[in-house]
Motif scaffolding. Structure first.
Motif, short mmCIF file in Angstrom:
data_model
loop_
_atom_site.label_atom_id
_atom_site.label_comp_id
_atom_site.label_asym_id
_atom_site.label_seq_id
_atom_site.Cartn_x
_atom_site.Cartn_y
_atom_site.Cartn_z
N GLY A 53 -13.23 -5.05 -59.82
CA GLY A 53 -11.92 -5.66 -59.30
C GLY A 53 -11.94 -5.93 -57.86
N LYS A 54 -13.25 -5.92 -57.26
CA LYS A 54 -13.20 -6.07 -55.74
C LYS A 54 -12.95 -7.23 -55.17
N THR A 55 -13.05 -8.55 -55.96
CA THR A 55 -12.65 -9.77 -55.33
C THR A 55 -11.18 -9.84 -55.31
N ASP A 56 -10.45 -9.55 -56.23
CA ASP A 56 -8.89 -9.57 -56.33
C ASP A 56 -8.40 -8.76 -54.80
N LEU A 57 -9.01 -7.82 -54.93
CA LEU A 57 -8.54 -6.74 -53.89
C LEU A 57 -8.85 -7.29 -52.62
N ALA A 58 -10.11 -7.89 -52.28
CA ALA A 58 -10.45 -8.42 -51.04
C ALA A 58 -9.66 -9.58 -50.52
N VAL A 59 -9.29 -10.61 -51.65
CA VAL A 59 -8.47 -11.51 -51.30
C VAL A 59 -7.12 -11.06 -50.79
N ALA A 60 -6.55 -10.00 -51.52
CA ALA A 60 -5.03 -9.59 -51.21
C ALA A 60 -5.37 -8.94 -49.96
N ILE A 61 -6.36 -8.32 -49.54
CA ILE A 61 -6.41 -7.82 -47.94
C ILE A 61 -6.37 -8.80 -47.08
N SER A 62 -7.42 -9.85 -47.13
CA SER A 62 -7.38 -11.02 -46.23
C SER A 62 -6.07 -11.69 -46.26
N GLN A 63 -4.90 -11.73 -47.09
CA GLN A 63 -3.71 -12.05 -46.99
C GLN A 63 -2.97 -11.32 -45.81
N GLN A 64 -3.15 -9.91 -45.73
CA GLN A 64 -2.47 -9.24 -44.91
C GLN A 64 -3.26 -8.80 -43.64
N LEU A 65 -4.56 -8.98 -43.84
CA LEU A 65 -4.99 -8.69 -42.21
C LEU A 65 -6.03 -9.94 -41.96
N PRO A 66 -6.25 -10.03 -40.35
CA PRO A 66 -6.90 -11.20 -40.09
C PRO A 66 -8.41 -11.01 -40.48
N CYS A 67 -8.74 -11.07 -41.68
CA CYS A 67 -10.26 -10.86 -42.28
C CYS A 67 -10.67 -11.99 -42.71
N ASP A 68 -12.15 -12.55 -42.44
CA ASP A 68 -12.82 -13.35 -43.26
C ASP A 68 -13.85 -12.63 -44.33
#
Length: 326
Positions: free
Chosen positions: A30-45
């Protein structure tokens, strides 16, 4: 509140080095879903750390993010190679460092996401200088593998380079082939070259989070379920398109990926359909086991149970605390 962990880990100390977040774990965790969610809350690429997603036209079997997800959260380093081409840890190291530098230059935080442990290690620690691939030597090794089997080649490696043989599983043909190739080209064990040659690591502060289910039985069942979903989504048709190209063959690194290798064998009448499913699921479970073994050796890796409720909020809590230290 502290992170719920599967093993002990401590965040890196505060530093003025640029920050890189690493989200790693086994396939189907489940890494992809988690990464997308993090990128919505932090200025991450997001930067993909996946040796299979680099290949164009290999979407279903790699669980590559679909167009809707990529529109929402673009991923760097996917679809950058044709399946006829090779892609090495050294290639990834160069590409990832370039992308990370560009992300930092834009004032954002790189979020490296994937399950290829060697790529994470190469990015962090650098790579010793090893000889370039030799086509003739590689073809001889592949010919021996077809005739004798990879178990026999692993025994050969054990005789000439026991240290590498201990690290490389007999069912990991790509790394096994490379270790034999290095010895054939240089006359020296790869483990000796790795130990004697200096590797240059990246100058960055890495926050390493490892996402995996505490229940291994759940992961094994999830792998079976996901392969069934891939078949329903058209995996056989996807591989058939590659099979019919005419310029690809089963010994290419892209076509040795789990799932693709077994479907290719089915299309070549080497496996019955049900056997193809069984072999693919077993191979994927073996991959997940190797990934977990690799990540357990990660220094400073902080583990989160991917099945835990509110994993995103717990991970974000830990991330925000680490960011405040920067």
């Amino acid at each position: 509140m502290t992170a719920t962990t599967l093993s002990q880990g401590t965040a890196a100390p505060a530093t003025d080095l640029p920050l890189v977040i690493c989200l790693m774990g086994p396939t189907a965790a489940g890494k992809t879903d988690l990464a997308v969610a993090i990128s919505q809350q932090l200025p991450c690429d997001i930067v993909s750390v996946d040796s299979a997603m680099v290949y164009r036209g290999m979407d279903i079997g790699t669980a590559k993010p679909d167009a809707a997800i990529l529109a929402q959260a673009p991923h760097r380093l996917i679809d950058i190679r044709d399946p006829a081409q090779t892609y090495s840890a050294a290639d990834f190291c160069a590409d990832a460092r370039r992308e990370v530098a560009a992300i930092h230059a834009n004032g954002r935080i790189p979020l490296l996401v994937g399950g290829t442990g060697l790529y994470f290690r190469a990015f962090e620690q650098g790579l010793a200088l090893l000889p370039a691939a030799s086509h003739s030597v590689r073809q001889k090794i592949l010919s021996d593998a077809r005739t004798l089997g990879w178990d026999a080649l692993h025994q050969r490696l054990q005789a000439i380079d026991p240290d590498s043989a201990r690290r490389i599983h007999p069912h990991d043909p790509q790394r096994l082939q490379r270790a034999l190739e290095v010895y054939a080209v240089t006359g020296k064990p790869m483990s000796q070259l790795l130990a004697s040659q200096a590797a240059t690591g990246i100058r960055a502060r890495l926050l390493k989070y490892i996402v995996a289910p505490a229940d291994r039985a759940w992961l094994r069942e999830r792998i079976r379920q996901r392969f069934t979903e891939m078949l329903a989504a058209g995996l056989v048709e996807e591989v058939r398109g590659l099979y019919q190209r005419g310029d690809l063959h089963a010994d290419l690194p892209a076509l040795r990926m789990v799932g693709y290798r077994q479907v290719w064998q089915f299309l070549a009448d080497q496996l019955e359909y049900e056997d193809m499913i069984t072999h693919a699921v077993v191979a994927t479970r073996q991959l997940a086991k190797r990934q977990l073994t690799w990540f357990r050796a990660e220094r400073d890796g902080i583990w989160f149970d991917s099945r835990q409720e509110q994993i995103l909020s717990r991970l974000m809590e830990h991330l925000l605390a680490a960011l405040r230290l920067s």
